[in-house]
Design an enzyme around this catalytic site. Structure first.
Site, mmCIF file in Angstrom:
data_model
loop_
_atom_site.group_PDB
_atom_site.id
_atom_site.type_symbol
_atom_site.label_atom_id
_atom_site.label_comp_id
_atom_site.label_asym_id
_atom_site.label_seq_id
_atom_site.Cartn_x
_atom_site.Cartn_y
_atom_site.Cartn_z
ATOM 1 N N ARG A 23 0.819 -1.217 0.000
ATOM 2 C CA ARG A 23 0.000 0.000 0.000
ATOM 3 C C ARG A 23 0.855 1.270 0.000
ATOM 4 O O ARG A 23 0.469 2.287 0.572
ATOM 5 C CB ARG A 23 -0.945 0.028 1.221
ATOM 6 C CG ARG A 23 -1.971 -1.070 1.225
ATOM 7 C CD ARG A 23 -3.156 -0.700 0.353
ATOM 8 N NE ARG A 23 -4.199 -1.684 0.477
ATOM 9 C CZ ARG A 23 -5.329 -1.505 1.157
ATOM 10 N NH1 ARG A 23 -5.561 -0.373 1.764
ATOM 11 N NH2 ARG A 23 -6.225 -2.445 1.213
ATOM 12 N N TYR A 148 -14.555 -11.985 0.244
ATOM 13 C CA TYR A 148 -15.259 -10.767 -0.188
ATOM 14 C C TYR A 148 -16.499 -11.111 -1.010
ATOM 15 O O TYR A 148 -17.551 -10.475 -0.867
ATOM 16 C CB TYR A 148 -14.321 -9.858 -0.992
ATOM 17 C CG TYR A 148 -13.415 -9.045 -0.100
ATOM 18 C CD1 TYR A 148 -13.894 -7.924 0.572
ATOM 19 C CD2 TYR A 148 -12.094 -9.407 0.098
ATOM 20 C CE1 TYR A 148 -13.069 -7.195 1.419
ATOM 21 C CE2 TYR A 148 -11.264 -8.687 0.940
ATOM 22 C CZ TYR A 148 -11.755 -7.581 1.593
ATOM 23 O OH TYR A 148 -10.951 -6.861 2.436
HETATM 24 O O1 CP3 Z 1 0.143 0.696 -3.140
HETATM 25 C C1 CP3 Z 1 -0.319 -0.451 -3.300
HETATM 26 O O2 CP3 Z 1 -0.084 -1.393 -2.514
HETATM 27 C C2 CP3 Z 1 -1.111 -0.749 -4.555
HETATM 28 C C3 CP3 Z 1 -2.503 -0.589 -4.438
HETATM 29 C C4 CP3 Z 1 -3.382 -1.508 -3.582
HETATM 30 C C5 CP3 Z 1 -4.617 -1.063 -3.053
HETATM 31 N N1 CP3 Z 1 -5.239 -2.132 -2.496
HETATM 32 C C6 CP3 Z 1 -5.114 0.307 -3.157
HETATM 33 C C7 CP3 Z 1 -6.244 0.738 -2.302
HETATM 34 C C8 CP3 Z 1 -3.254 -2.858 -3.262
HETATM 35 C C9 CP3 Z 1 -2.098 -3.815 -3.546
HETATM 36 C C10 CP3 Z 1 -4.447 -3.236 -2.572
HETATM 37 C C11 CP3 Z 1 -4.711 -4.609 -2.134
HETATM 38 C C12 CP3 Z 1 -5.889 -4.888 -1.295
HETATM 39 N N2 CP3 Z 1 -7.149 -4.344 -1.365
HETATM 40 C C13 CP3 Z 1 -5.934 -5.888 -0.302
HETATM 41 C C14 CP3 Z 1 -4.779 -6.795 0.045
HETATM 42 C C15 CP3 Z 1 -3.780 -6.123 0.894
HETATM 43 C C16 CP3 Z 1 -4.169 -6.023 2.342
HETATM 44 O O3 CP3 Z 1 -4.289 -4.894 2.806
HETATM 45 O O4 CP3 Z 1 -4.329 -7.070 2.943
HETATM 46 C C17 CP3 Z 1 -7.213 -5.895 0.258
HETATM 47 C C18 CP3 Z 1 -7.712 -6.787 1.374
HETATM 48 C C19 CP3 Z 1 -7.979 -4.919 -0.436
HETATM 49 C C20 CP3 Z 1 -9.413 -4.595 -0.252
HETATM 50 C C21 CP3 Z 1 -9.599 -3.167 0.079
HETATM 51 N N3 CP3 Z 1 -9.449 -2.114 -0.801
HETATM 52 C C22 CP3 Z 1 -10.017 -2.613 1.306
HETATM 53 C C23 CP3 Z 1 -10.309 -3.423 2.551
HETATM 54 C C24 CP3 Z 1 -10.082 -1.212 1.130
HETATM 55 C C25 CP3 Z 1 -10.588 -0.171 2.069
HETATM 56 C C26 CP3 Z 1 -9.930 -0.157 3.379
HETATM 57 C C27 CP3 Z 1 -9.107 1.064 3.534
HETATM 58 O O5 CP3 Z 1 -7.868 0.941 3.479
HETATM 59 O O6 CP3 Z 1 -9.707 2.113 3.715
HETATM 60 C C28 CP3 Z 1 -9.687 -0.920 -0.182
HETATM 61 C C29 CP3 Z 1 -9.583 0.424 -0.794
HETATM 62 C C30 CP3 Z 1 -8.231 0.834 -1.260
HETATM 63 N N4 CP3 Z 1 -7.388 0.036 -1.977
HETATM 64 C C31 CP3 Z 1 -7.614 2.106 -1.091
HETATM 65 C C32 CP3 Z 1 -6.373 2.055 -1.749
HETATM 66 C C33 CP3 Z 1 -5.360 3.150 -1.904
HETATM 67 C C34 CP3 Z 1 -8.218 3.300 -0.383
HETATM 68 C C35 CP3 Z 1 -9.084 3.991 -1.388
HETATM 69 C C36 CP3 Z 1 -9.166 5.467 -1.186
HETATM 70 O O7 CP3 Z 1 -8.202 6.179 -1.493
HETATM 71 O O8 CP3 Z 1 -10.235 5.881 -0.779
#
Ligand code: CP3
Length: 344
Positions: A23, A148
Site C-alpha cells: 500500500r 469478499y
Molecule cells: O500501493 C499499493 O499497494 C497498490 C494498491 C493496492 C490497493 N489495495 C489500493 C487501495 C493494493 C495492492 C491493494 C490490495 C488490497 N485491497 C488488499 C490486500 C492487501 C491487504 O491490505 O491485505 C485488500 C484486502 C484490499 C481490499 C480493500 N481495498 C479494502 C479493505 C479497502 C478499504 C480499506 C481502507 O484501506 O480504507 C480498499 C480500498 C483501497 N485500496 C484504497 C487504496 C489506496 C483506499 C481507497 C481510497 O483512497 O479511498
C-alpha cells in the site's frame, strides 16, 4: 546494479536488502490525497491509466524504492466476472454469492478481458521506471477473494463465508478453484504488460484454522501459483496472519513468502530454507518516534536471513502514518550494507 528486488527474489547476492511497502501508493501521501480530491472515486482512479500510473510512481519518486506495485485493488478483476463493486473507501459488493446457485452467475472471461485499463497502466509505468526499480503486478488469493464475494464487505468474523464453506464444501472448492483459474489468467495478462514479479495477497488466511486453511486457502493458492510457473517471474505469496501455517508454507510453489509481524523472521527462515522471505515490520511501529522506527527496522534486518530477503512492512501501511515515519523506515534499509555491516 541490476534490480536488487528481482535478485533477492531469486536469492542472488545483493549489497543491501531491497525495500518496498505494501500500500505504498495511498492516502498517507499528500500527493495521493491531492490527486484523489480531483479524481473523486477510487475505482475511477484505478480505471484511468494516466492517473493510476501517476499514483504508482508517487512513492517511487519520493522514497526511491526498489519496486513499484501497480495501483489497483485486489477486487477490481471481480467486476469482469459479474460482481457489482463499489468503494467508499471500504469495498462493498451489491450482489454477493450467498448460496451455490449464485456460483452460476460468475463468468470467467477466456481469454482474460475486462481489465484493459490495468494493462495500459502497466505499459505506462514500465516505460517510466528506471531499470533498477522493478514492477510488481498482483491479485488476491482465492480464499481472500472468496471471503469478499460471499461476505460482500471486509468481515471481522468471516461467519458467512465459513458457513458457506462448511455447508457446501464441494461447491466452495469449486468457487476457490474457479477464482484460482481466473486470477492465473489475470496475472498472465499483467506479466504480458510488463509486470516483472507478482504478489498474491492472502490477506485473510489468518482467519482459518490450519486444517481449513490447507483446503480452502493453500490448496487453491497452489493451483494459482502452479498455473503461472511457466511465466518465470518471481511469485510472492503473502500469508497474512499465517504464523500457524509455517509448517505448511514450505510446500508453496513460489519464490518468495510474505510474512506479517507476528512471525519471528529468524524462526521463519529456519522453517522455510528454500524460499526468499519478505516482511515484516508491524505497520503500527510507524506510528512511533523515528528513533524507535530505526531501532526496530535494524533489529528486523539483523534477524532476517542474509540471502533472499526483501524488507517490507508486515501488512499495508495505514493512512495515518506520517511521511517522515516512512522515510525513517526506508532510509534505514537503504543505509544498511551487507558486506560491511555499516548502519546509518
Ligand atoms: O500501493 C499499493 O499497494 C497498490 C494498491 C493496492 C490497493 N489495495 C489500493 C487501495 C493494493 C495492492 C491493494 C490490495 C488490497 N485491497 C488488499 C490486500 C492487501 C491487504 O491490505 O491485505 C485488500 C484486502 C484490499 C481490499 C480493500 N481495498 C479494502 C479493505 C479497502 C478499504 C480499506 C481502507 O484501506 O480504507 C480498499 C480500498 C483501497 N485500496 C484504497 C487504496 C489506496 C483506499 C481507497 C481510497 O483512497 O479511498
Amino acid at each position: 546494479m541490476m534490480n536488487r528486488f528481482l535478485r533477492a527474489c531469486r536469492k542472488e547476492e545483493v549489497d543491501r536488502p531491497p525495500v518496498w511497502v505494501m500500500r505504498q501508493a495511498g492516502r498517507y501521501l499528500p500527493e495521493y490525497r491531492e490527486v484523489r480530491k480531483k479524481a473523486g472515486d477510487f475505482l475511477t482512479m484505478c480505471r484511468t491509466p494516466e492517473i493510476a500510473a501517476e499514483i504508482t510512481l508517487q512513492p517511487i519518486r519520493r522514497f526511491g524504492l526498489d519496486a513499484a506495485i501497480v495501483f489497483s485493488d485486489i477486487l477490481t478483476p471481480l467486476v469482469p466476472m459479474g460482481v457489482e463493486l463499489t468503494f467508499s473507501p471500504a469495498p462493498h459488493i451489491a450482489n454477493p454469492v450467498r448460496d451455490p446457485a449464485d456460483l452460476d452467475r460468475l463468468r470467467i472471461p477466456d481469454p482474460w478481458r475486462g481489465t484493459e485499463f490495468l494493462s495500459e497502466t502497466l505499459d505506462r509505468v514500465g516505460a517510466a521506471l528506471a531499470e533498477d526499480t522493478a514492477l510488481i503486478g498482483f491479485c488476491g488469493a482465492p480464499w481472500t477473494l472468496a471471503s469478499y464475494l460471499v461476505e460482500g464487505v471486509t468481515s471481522r468474523t468471516f461467519t458467512r463465508v465459513k458457513s458457506f464453506a462448511h455447508h457446501h464444501p464441494e461447491d466452495f472448492d469449486r468457487l476457490v478453484n474457479t477464482l484460482a483459474d481466473a486470477m492465473a489468467a489475470y496475472l498472465r495478462t499483467q506479466v504480458e504488460h510488463g509486470a516483472q514479479a507478482v504478489q498474491i495477497f492472502d490477506s485473510w488466511v489468518g482467519s482459518l484454522a490450519a486444517e481449513d486453511a490447507r483446503r480452502w486457502a493453500l490448496q487453491p493458492a497452489r493451483r494459482l501459483l502452479d498455473a503461472i510457473a511457466d511465466l518465470e517471474v518471481p511469485r510472492i505469496y503473502f500469508a497474512n496472519g499465517g504464523a500457524h501455517l509455517l509448517h505448511d508454507l514450505p510446500e508453496m510453489p513460489c519464490e518468495v513468502l510474505g510474512l506479517d509481524w507476528r512471525v519471528d523472521l529468524g524462526r521463519a527462515a529456519r522453517a522455510l530454507p528454500e524460499h526468499a522471505l519478505q516482511g515484516n515490520l508491524d505497520p503500527g511501529v510507524l506510528m512511533g518516534p523515528d528513533e524507535e522506527i530505526r531501532r526496530r527496522t535494524l533489529a528486523m534486518l539483523e534477524s532476517a536471513p542474509r540471502s533472499g530477503y526483501i524488507a517490507n512492512l508486515g501488512h499495508g501501511i495505514t493512512p495515518d502514518v506520517p511521511v517522515h515515519a516512512m522515510e525513517a523506515f526506508v532510509g534505514t534499509v537503504k543505509g544498511y550494507r551487507y558486506e560491511l555491516g555499516i548502519r546509518n
